[in-house]
Write an enzyme that holds these catalytic residues in place. Structure first.
Site, mmCIF file in Angstrom:
data_model
loop_
_atom_site.group_PDB
_atom_site.id
_atom_site.type_symbol
_atom_site.label_atom_id
_atom_site.label_comp_id
_atom_site.label_asym_id
_atom_site.label_seq_id
_atom_site.Cartn_x
_atom_site.Cartn_y
_atom_site.Cartn_z
ATOM 1 N N GLY A 13 0.821 -1.205 0.000
ATOM 2 C CA GLY A 13 0.000 0.000 0.000
ATOM 3 C C GLY A 13 0.851 1.249 0.000
ATOM 4 N N CYS A 14 0.228 2.366 0.308
ATOM 5 C CA CYS A 14 0.917 3.659 0.309
ATOM 6 C C CYS A 14 2.222 3.586 1.096
ATOM 7 C CB CYS A 14 0.001 4.730 0.909
ATOM 8 S SG CYS A 14 0.800 6.330 1.132
ATOM 9 N N PHE A 15 3.310 3.972 0.444
ATOM 10 C CA PHE A 15 4.607 3.799 1.104
ATOM 11 C C PHE A 15 4.837 4.752 2.261
ATOM 12 C CE2 PHE A 15 6.475 5.661 -3.142
ATOM 13 C CZ PHE A 15 5.875 6.892 -2.917
ATOM 14 N N TRP A 16 4.049 5.802 2.385
ATOM 15 C CA TRP A 16 4.205 6.695 3.539
ATOM 16 C C TRP A 16 3.980 5.946 4.850
ATOM 17 C CZ3 TRP A 16 0.649 11.284 1.648
ATOM 18 C CH2 TRP A 16 1.269 11.926 0.570
ATOM 19 N N HIS A 209 -2.934 10.818 -1.179
ATOM 20 C CA HIS A 209 -1.907 11.780 -1.583
ATOM 21 C C HIS A 209 -1.735 11.776 -3.095
ATOM 22 C CE1 HIS A 209 0.321 7.941 -1.259
ATOM 23 N NE2 HIS A 209 1.164 8.447 -2.130
#
Length: 209
Positions: A13-16, A209
């Site tokens: 998923g979102c790497f953040w 994002h």
């Protein structure tokens, strides 16, 4: 004396959010986020084609094993949702393990099978296990995003699962006879990273994002 290190490459998923949790795990020395698993050269956020958002983890195997990193990985994202994590949809957000050698491949396959057999998730584990290819580092604004912007977007959190040790021990014995190894990271309380960073259960907080 040079410290021996190893590297893991994961997508969930979102790497953040992935980076924010994994960077605080004891034994993790360095992380960077980027794009991998696809076929677009010189990938960027605006043009990464069929690459996954991924994280490269450099760790000290004397402190944490590759198996333990994978166990934590399966705890902080949902491996049963194809091409989706939380509000984020598409192949960029698929669950994947990119192995760097045959030993990592074997450990990844074993760990994924154990998670699947444990029925800790409502669906079948769909995590892709593929050889690592080129890793294109993401732009500076994506690196350590939640360290710089603590209230930024994330859909990742540590799941408090019901009695995973007992359930997985049964599955280990069933699958491997006397080859039982504890599923060490998935515990109902006292997760190791909490001692370093006070990790909390966060839900999706902002639009994508």
């Amino acid at each position: 004396m040079t410290r021996h290190t190893e590297t893991a490459i994961l997508a969930g998923g979102c790497f953040w959010g992935m980076q924010d949790l994994l960077r605080r795990y004891p034994g993790v020395l360095h992380t960077r986020v980027g794009y991998t698993g696809g076929d677009v050269p010189n990938a960027t956020y605006r043009n990464h084609g069929n690459h996954a958002e991924a994280i490269e983890i450099v760790f000290d195997p004397a402190v944490i094993s590759y198996r333990q990193i994978l166990e934590f990985f399966f705890q902080i994202h949902d491996p049963s949702t194809p091409n989706r994590q939380g509000n984020d949809l598409g192949p960029s957000y698929r669950s994947a393990i990119y192995y760097l050698n045959e030993q990592q491949r074997d450990i990844a396959e074993d760990t994924a099978a154990d998670v699947d057999a444990s029925h800790l998730w409502p669906g079948r584990v769909v995590t892709e296990i593929e050889p690592a290819g080129p890793f294109w580092e993401a732009e500076p604004e994506h690196q350590d995003y939640l360290e710089r912007i603590p209230n930024g977007y994330t859909c990742h959190f540590i799941r408090r699962m019901e009695a995973p040790q007992a359930r997985l021990k049964v599955e280990f014995v069933r699958r491997r006879g006397d080859r039982f190894r504890p599923f060490s990271a998935l515990t109902t309380g006292g997760n190791q990273p909490g001692a370093r960073g006070g990790l909390t259960n966060n839900t999706c907080q902002h639009p994508r994002h």
